[in-house]
Scaffold this motif. Structure first.
Motif, PDB file in Angstrom:
ATOM      1  N   TYR A 217     -37.364 -16.390   3.048  1.00  0.00           N
ATOM      2  CA  TYR A 217     -38.250 -17.270   3.839  1.00  0.00           C
ATOM      3  C   TYR A 217     -38.384 -16.814   5.287  1.00  0.00           C
ATOM      4  O   TYR A 217     -38.772 -17.598   6.159  1.00  0.00           O
ATOM      5  CB  TYR A 217     -37.725 -18.717   3.760  1.00  0.00           C
ATOM      6  CG  TYR A 217     -37.767 -19.231   2.350  1.00  0.00           C
ATOM      7  CD1 TYR A 217     -38.932 -19.753   1.814  1.00  0.00           C
ATOM      8  CD2 TYR A 217     -36.654 -19.136   1.512  1.00  0.00           C
ATOM      9  CE1 TYR A 217     -39.003 -20.188   0.507  1.00  0.00           C
ATOM     10  CE2 TYR A 217     -36.702 -19.563   0.199  1.00  0.00           C
ATOM     11  CZ  TYR A 217     -37.877 -20.089  -0.303  1.00  0.00           C
ATOM     12  OH  TYR A 217     -37.939 -20.512  -1.607  1.00  0.00           O
ATOM     13  N   SER A 245     -38.842 -11.071  -0.045  1.00  0.00           N
ATOM     14  CA  SER A 245     -39.804 -11.266  -1.114  1.00  0.00           C
ATOM     15  C   SER A 245     -41.192 -11.492  -0.531  1.00  0.00           C
ATOM     16  O   SER A 245     -41.309 -12.059   0.556  1.00  0.00           O
ATOM     17  CB  SER A 245     -39.384 -12.488  -1.916  1.00  0.00           C
ATOM     18  OG  SER A 245     -40.374 -12.841  -2.827  1.00  0.00           O
ATOM     19  N   SER A 247     -43.159 -13.327  -2.219  1.00  0.00           N
ATOM     20  CA  SER A 247     -43.541 -14.544  -2.935  1.00  0.00           C
ATOM     21  C   SER A 247     -44.011 -15.653  -2.003  1.00  0.00           C
ATOM     22  O   SER A 247     -45.099 -16.200  -2.169  1.00  0.00           O
ATOM     23  CB  SER A 247     -42.359 -15.071  -3.748  1.00  0.00           C
ATOM     24  OG  SER A 247     -42.176 -14.298  -4.898  1.00  0.00           O
TER      25      SER A 247
HETATM   26  C1  LIG Z   1     -33.686 -18.422  -1.658  1.00  0.00           C
HETATM   27  C2  LIG Z   1     -34.612 -17.797  -2.632  1.00  0.00           C
HETATM   28  N1  LIG Z   1     -34.447 -16.516  -2.955  1.00  0.00           N
HETATM   29  C3  LIG Z   1     -35.243 -15.917  -3.844  1.00  0.00           C
HETATM   30  C4  LIG Z   1     -36.275 -16.614  -4.451  1.00  0.00           C
HETATM   31  C5  LIG Z   1     -37.105 -15.940  -5.496  1.00  0.00           C
HETATM   32  O1  LIG Z   1     -37.951 -14.996  -4.976  1.00  0.00           O
HETATM   33  P1  LIG Z   1     -38.848 -14.116  -5.937  1.00  0.00           P
HETATM   34  O2  LIG Z   1     -40.082 -14.899  -6.245  1.00  0.00           O
HETATM   35  O3  LIG Z   1     -39.109 -12.884  -5.130  1.00  0.00           O
HETATM   36  O4  LIG Z   1     -38.070 -13.805  -7.174  1.00  0.00           O
HETATM   37  C6  LIG Z   1     -36.490 -17.941  -4.143  1.00  0.00           C
HETATM   38  C7  LIG Z   1     -37.568 -18.687  -4.803  1.00  0.00           C
HETATM   39  O5  LIG Z   1     -37.679 -19.864  -4.837  1.00  0.00           O
HETATM   40  C8  LIG Z   1     -35.632 -18.555  -3.217  1.00  0.00           C
HETATM   41  O6  LIG Z   1     -35.787 -19.840  -2.895  1.00  0.00           O
END
Ligand SMILES: Cc1ncc(COP(=O)(O)O)c(C=O)c1O
Length: 407
Positions: A217, A245, A247
């Motif tokens: 994040y 990430s 994401s």
């Molecule tokens: C702290 C944390 N790490 C990793 C991830 C997952 O990331 P990715 O979509 O790259 O697998 C999340 C997703 O909710 C998360 O909250």
């Protein structure tokens, strides 16, 4: 006879999200006309940035032509992406990371879950409570814990994150070998200062431990004083690895691209205290078990670093942060204490009662789905997590309904 890895029997069923779904489904059945707004799950709702889509399309067209088609790529990621990551995410902020220390993958979930298999079965692990469940569950699967009793696995050093410590855990009293840290934090939204992070790096150096720093994040940090990477801390290269990430940064939850940085100085020890660079082992694992992220996806990720891409990513995270601000204001206006939401898309609300009770009240009275904090660990009891990942209109509507329900 094919036998089970019986550590899987120790795992708790993924009670949290299945229980939420069950309760929401029941409510919908009993109230068919009532619209539900979901501020529970941590999935993004807005489209990929335009720069990413353009790069994605262009790369897909390259795949349609024999002259530009690409087959298997390097498992660690294409140089164009690894170089952009090293330059833009680290060197630009004074963190000495080189492209060959970056391993591109299909998710921070996979990386933070998979890395533990490089370590001995009897190491001591330190896990925050509340926690993103992947860290603990993957260690349970690997047999590094005892049974589950009274909300906790035996043999794990839990790092309590509470109101009193502002959800930033204290150093463990005992020696631990592997430490999971996540900032900005899921689920609490808490952030860590450079001074606090330095203490963890010092601890890890002293004890020859390793820190897995999950910075999924990081894009939501606006306070310039806060570290965006653990590698902004002196000597962290010796004792930390970091996962990031695209994401949440750029809406890649369904597109899949992430990376983990393993600095060359980061060491792991054998039983005779002989030291070995971790980098080579992760490289070995990655190239054995993973065949790389697809070329168009890596081009789309690279586009987040173009001038246009950077602006669009910022616009995206600003949008969610504005939602977070509205949530914070509304919650505070209702005289409920909260953390997060300033440099994070999650708001962790002190519910002043049982997490599930508050969750149910918000569902039935306001038609709003949140996440009960108790589902993230024992220290999450008495809190709920509200996610800023939704449209502005839905967030505003949800907040108006919550205010009405709590009047
Ligand atoms: C702290 C944390 N790490 C990793 C991830 C997952 O990331 P990715 O979509 O790259 O697998 C999340 C997703 O909710 C998360 O909250």
């Amino acid at each position: 006879m094919i036998r089970l890895n019986e550590n899987y029997l120790k795992l708790q069923s993924s009670y949290l999200f299945s229980e939420i779904s069950k309760r929401v489904a029941l409510f919908q059945k009993e109230n068919p006309g009532k619209e539900i707004i979901r501020l529970g799950i941590g999935d993004v709702t807005r489209a990929l940035p335009k720069a990413c889509i353009e790069a994605f399309h262009k790369a897909t067209d390259e795949m349609a032509d024999d002259a530009t088609f690409r087959g298997y790529g390097p498992e660690q990621g294409y140089d164009f992406l690894r170089e952009a990551i090293a330059r833009e995410d680290f060197q630009a902020r004074g963190a000495e990371i080189n492209a060959d220390e970056v391993f591109v993958s299909d998710g921070a979930k996979c990386d933070t879950g998979n890395i533990q298999e490089l370590f001995a079965g009897d190491i001591r692990i330190a896990i925050p409570d509340p926690v993103y469940p992947v860290y603990i569950d993957t260690n349970v699967m690997a047999g590094r814990t005892g049974n589950y009793n009274d909300g906790r696995y035996e043999g794990v050093v839990y790092l309590d994150c509470t109101r009193e410590n502002h959800f930033v855990p204290e150093l463990p009293k005992e020696t631990v070998d592997l430490i999971y840290l996540c900032f900005p934090n899921n689920p609490t939204g808490a952030t860590i200062t450079k001074t606090e992070l330095e203490k963890w790096v010092d601890y890890a150096k002293k004890n020859k431990s390793l820190i897995i720093y999950d910075a999924a994040y990081e894009e939501f940090i606006r306070d310039e004083e806060l570290p965006r990477s653990i590698f902004e801390i002196k000597d962290a290269r010796e004792v930390a690895i970091e996962s990031r990430s695209y994401s949440k940064t750029a809406g890649f939850t369904g597109t899949r691209c992430a990376y983990t940085v393993i600095p060359k100085e980061c060491m792991v020890y054998d039983a005779s205290c002989g030291k070995h660079p971790l980098h080579g082992f992760w490289n070995r694992r990655h190239t054995t078990k993973f065949n790389g992220v697809s070329y168009p996806v890596q081009r789309a990720a690279e586009a987040t670093y173009s001038e246009e891409g950077k602006k669009q990513v910022k616009e995206l995270s600003n949008y969610y942060l504005e939602n977070a601000k509205l949530i914070r204001q509304a919650v505070t206006g209702l005289c409920l204490a909260c953390t997060g939401g300033e440099n994070s898309p999650y708001i962790w609300v002190d519910s002043l009662r049982d997490s599930w009770e508050f969750f149910s009240m918000l569902l039935t009275e306001a038609g709003v789905v949140t996440t009960p904090g108790a589902g993230f660990g024992r220290c999450g009891q008495g809190f709920i997590r509200i996610s800023a990942f939704n449209s502005r209109a839905n967030v505003e509507k949800a907040l108006a309904r919550i205010k009405e329900a709590l009047k």
